[in-house]
Enzyme design. Structure first.
Site, PDB file in Angstrom:
ATOM      1  CG  ASP A 150      -2.314   0.787   0.982  1.00 32.43           C
ATOM      2  OD1 ASP A 150      -3.381   0.715   1.812  1.00 32.43           O
ATOM      3  OD2 ASP A 150      -1.903   1.740  -0.006  1.00 32.43           O
TER       4      ASP A 150
HETATM    5  C1  GLC Z   1      -4.227   4.270  -0.295  1.00 31.17           C
HETATM    6  C2  GLC Z   1      -5.257   3.097  -0.092  1.00 31.17           C
HETATM    7  C3  GLC Z   1      -5.079   2.200  -1.090  1.00 31.17           C
HETATM    8  C4  GLC Z   1      -4.776   2.915  -2.458  1.00 31.17           C
HETATM    9  C5  GLC Z   1      -3.462   3.501  -2.305  1.00 31.17           C
HETATM   10  C6  GLC Z   1      -3.330   4.403  -3.699  1.00 31.17           C
HETATM   11  O1  GLC Z   1      -3.740   4.658   1.094  1.00 31.17           O
HETATM   12  O2  GLC Z   1      -5.173   2.223   1.105  1.00 31.17           O
HETATM   13  O3  GLC Z   1      -6.349   1.266  -1.373  1.00 31.17           O
HETATM   14  O4  GLC Z   1      -5.107   1.893  -3.615  1.00 31.17           O
HETATM   15  O5  GLC Z   1      -3.182   4.282  -1.314  1.00 31.17           O
HETATM   16  O6  GLC Z   1      -3.967   5.579  -3.510  1.00 31.17           O
END
Ligand code: GLC
Length: 755
Positions: A230
């Site tokens: 993430d």
């Molecule tokens: C965010 C989310 C994830 C997302 C990523 C990119 O914090 O947790 O679901 O795809 O970062 O935006």
């Protein structure tokens, strides 16, 4: 087009290290020297959020227009894998048109508490329903040429302290509740990527969790793509890569790559670990960029909008409908009052990384007005402001509109500020000002229908007590307004069934005393009893049960047959007839629940194991056939450390919800029960019951200090000794490990178990 086999060996250590970290917020670096293009990864599960050039990471509304499909909490209620596949295919076309290779979805985290701010982005409280719908979405997306990224792996079930909190979850609960949706997607749809979550799992960051990322995901489930963090989830790049976290996102300007080079140079990280991750990313890059070339297909946004409208209707759940109040007659005499700011200002998507700039946005008010144009007058009153501030003027205006109308439709729900990625809710009630307006309107009109727009579950009892009909539309996407008009006047039928139980009170929810945890830890103390598994186990009344939803017609279930080809092999085929006994065409979601009343372990009263959505014309019937596999009868056996379907009676129930079971049958299964391996923590009773355990035990008792070699265990002694773990018998000197050592002794004890 590059050759992924040839590229990896040709890369330098520095190139490999750089290859494993983002080059920007949304792209991998690729390797131009070898013709390897970058990959572009873009949010999200409900629509493509391709940021505009120059937009910063947190500029969530600076993105290209794209279709905002209904949120997962809506489509999760569709129970319609074919629909999810259609949405996936449409998202693939929009992804490729915007130059996106990997779309960062679906989110399959289980809805442990109604308070989770991100529940709008997840499908269900049940892993089978979540997994089936997500797998269909992934197949649709990937057949359309884009790559999926199933997330957030794993046990990311709250937003509170999400980047640090440790989810404390026992293995059986992980295996039966929090991992199966990921497992079903990985084993049935082969997603290109899997995203690790921010949180810790039992103290270990998910980004560094070898058991999750390598032992379970790859060794057990056979995942063949690459894992991605993430955004910002990696805190120790070397530990993460070694555990199986291939790509770190987003770009970090260099430290992560430098740490990898330093670890390899210092001999603390084998270069082969980098090679493995590089090869995984190369393979996915070749698969996703090879056929694409530079083609960017045109997108039929009108067709996608129509799909979003159909999806919203097929996901809407008709919770109550007194005396068939809905659908309304668009040509009936009398004014139609539309009350509620949400009719004019739609709440259609969730806040955070999943949000989309829609290609267009329907308002229910405009769509309703168009639907009855020339036939009924429409009057609108906002009734309340979205900030929840009391307004006697707006309330009076709503009452005046209702008083003069023949029918009233109110649009209530949660304002954007109430829920989002990044924070959790603290209550599940609708805003008090909205309930005040509802009560005032219901006091002057007996013909009130309510349409709800909310991402997470809201307490519905205060609404159903006041209205003749309540339609839960969740966050219905950009075409939700049109879908609402279709549903209200019967041009479409409410095809949704609840994918999450709606409790009477938040305190009825099993996670209530353990959510959201404290001091960096959240204990999943309710174990496997999540959602309906809990409410059924404790026979707790609920506002609306899992699987519930009314239609504009009625259905009958009959003729249940459960065929068991071989009782020694846990598998069955469930067959029954479903008939449309009403006057309108409609779809029904037939649900199959399995109960294991004789299990040696505690188990839920019943668990969803199969379902089928069937559309039938009035008077039409069909034979439904659903297969149950061995896993559908098994539980995660903590002693055998594996899935076990035990011999005994199983109950198969078929119905329209988890509490509306129309047909039941019992079957007998007789699978051989694999023995549980004897350990020092096995009790004396377990040792005596095992074929070769008794002999080994006698030898150990005879080897006790001062032992006479002659051991007689009479019944009274056995009753006392049976529950004593062997380890304690050793500690008390009643027994000793014979010469040859512990390993040889245990091997001898288990020899007869075939273990
Ligand atoms: C965010 C989310 C994830 C997302 C990523 C990119 O914090 O947790 O679901 O795809 O970062 O935006």
């Amino acid at each position: 087009m590059f050759d992924p086999q040839a590229a990896a060996p040709a890369m330098t250590l520095a190139e490999k290290a750089a290859f494993l970290t983002g080059a920007t917020a949304w792209t991998t670096p690729g390797l131009p020297r070898l013709g390897v293009p970058p990959l572009t990864l873009t949010d999200g599960p409900h629509g493509v959020r391709k940021q505009l050039p120059g937009a910063r990471l947190m500029d969530l509304d600076q993105s290209e227009p794209a279709t905002a499909f209904p949120a997962a909490s809506a489509t999760g209620c569709s129970w319609d894998p074919a629909l999810l596949a259609e949405i996936g295919a449409a998202l693939a076309a929009e992804s490729r048109a915007l130059g996106t290779d990997v779309l960062l979805g679906p989110g399959v985290n289980i809805k442990r508490s109604p308070l989770c701010g991100r529940n709008f982005e997840y499908f269900s409280e049940d892993p089978v329903l979540s997994g089936e719908l997500a797998a269909a979405w992934v197949r649709g997306l990937q057949d359309g040429g884009a790559g999926a990224c199933v997330k957030h792996f794993a046990a990311n079930n709250q937003e509170t302290d999400r980047m640090r909190v440790s989810a404390e979850v026992d293995e059986r609960t992980l295996r039966e509740i929090y991992l199966p949706a990921f497992e079903r997607v990985v084993t049935r749809a082969q997603p290109a990527t899997v995203m690790c979550s921010y949180n810790r799992l039992n103290g270990i960051p998910a980004s560094e969790h070898r058991w999750l990322l390598t032992e379970v995901l790859r060794a057990e489930w056979g995942f063949g793509g690459f894992t991605v963090s993430d955004w910002g989830a990696v805190t120790d790049r070397v530990a993460a890569l070694a555990a199986g976290l291939d790509l770190q996102m987003p770009a970090d300007g260099g430290p992560a790559a430098a740490a990898l080079v330093a670890a390899v140079s210092a001999g603390t990280l084998p270069e082969a670990v980098l090679d493995r991750a590089v090869e995984r990313i190369l393979r996915v890059t070749a698969r996703l960029t090879g056929p694409r070339g530079d083609s960017r297909p045109a997108v039929d946004h009108e067709r996608h909008h129509a799909l979003a409208r159909r999806a919203a209707a097929g996901s809407a759940v008709l919770l109550t409908n007194e005396d068939e109040f809905l659908p309304l007659d668009p040509a009936a005499g009398g004014t139609l009052a539309v009350i509620g700011e949400f009719a004019r200002t739609p709440r259609y998507q969730g806040g955070g990384s999943s949000q989309v700039v829609p290609t267009r946005l329907d308002s229910a008010l405009a769509e309703i007005t168009a639907a009855v144009a020339g036939r009924r007058d429409v009057v609108f009153a906002p009734g309340f402001t979205l900030d929840g501030a009391p307004s006697p003027e707006l309330l009076a205006g709503a009452v005046a509109a209702a008083r003069s109308a023949a029918d009233v439709v109110m649009f209530l729900g949660l304002p954007e500020a109430a829920e989002s990625e990044g924070f959790d809710r603290t209550a599940i009630g609708l805003p008090a000002t909205q309930l005040d307006v509802l009560r005032a309107v219901a006091a002057v009109s007996q013909r009130v229908a309510v349409v709800l727009s909310n991402g997470g579950v809201v307490a519905t009892r205060p609404v159903t007590e006041q209205a003749r009909a309540v339609l839960e539309m969740w966050l219905p996407g950009q075409a939700g307004g049109g879908a609402a008009a279709d549903l209200l006047f019967g041009a479409a039928e409410p095809g949704g069934r609840l994918a999450e139980t709606i409790p009477l009170a938040l305190s009825d929810n099993p996670s209530y005393v353990n959510f959201p945890g404290a001091a960096g830890r959240v204990r999943y103390g309710e174990r496997i009893y999540v959602g309906y598994r809990w409410y059924d186990k404790v026979a707790r009344d609920v506002a609306h049960p899992f699987g519930h939803g009314l239609s504009y017609t009625t259905f009958a279930y009959s003729g249940l047959q459960v065929e068991v080809p071989d009782p020694a092999r846990p598998a069955a085929v469930v067959r029954f007839t479903l008939a449309n006994t009403g006057r309108r065409a409609g779809s029904e979601v037939a649900q199959v629940y399995v109960s294991d009343p004789e299990a040696s372990a505690d188990r839920p009263e019943r668990e969803l194991k199969a379902f089928r959505k069937v559309r039938l014309a009035p008077g039409e019937s069909c034979l439904v056939e659903l297969a149950l596999t061995e896993r559908d009868f098994a539980f995660w056996d903590e002693q055998r450390r594996g899935w076990t379907a035990e011999p005994g009676t199983f109950r198969i129930a078929v119905g329209a919800s988890s509490r509306d079971l129309r047909l039941t049958a019992e079957i007998e299964l007789t699978p051989p029960l694999p023995p549980t391996p004897l350990t020092l923590d096995s009790t004396i009773g377990e040792w005596l019951a095992a074929p070769s355990g008794r002999d080994a035990l006698m030898a150990a008792l005879a080897a006790a200090p001062g032992g006479t070699g002659e051991i007689v265990i009479d019944d009274s002694m056995l009753a006392m000794a049976a529950p004593v773990p062997f380890r304690q018998a050793l500690a008390l000197g009643f027994a000793a490990i014979p010469s040859g050592g512990e390993a040889a002794f245990l091997a001898r004890a288990n020899a007869g178990l075939g273990g």
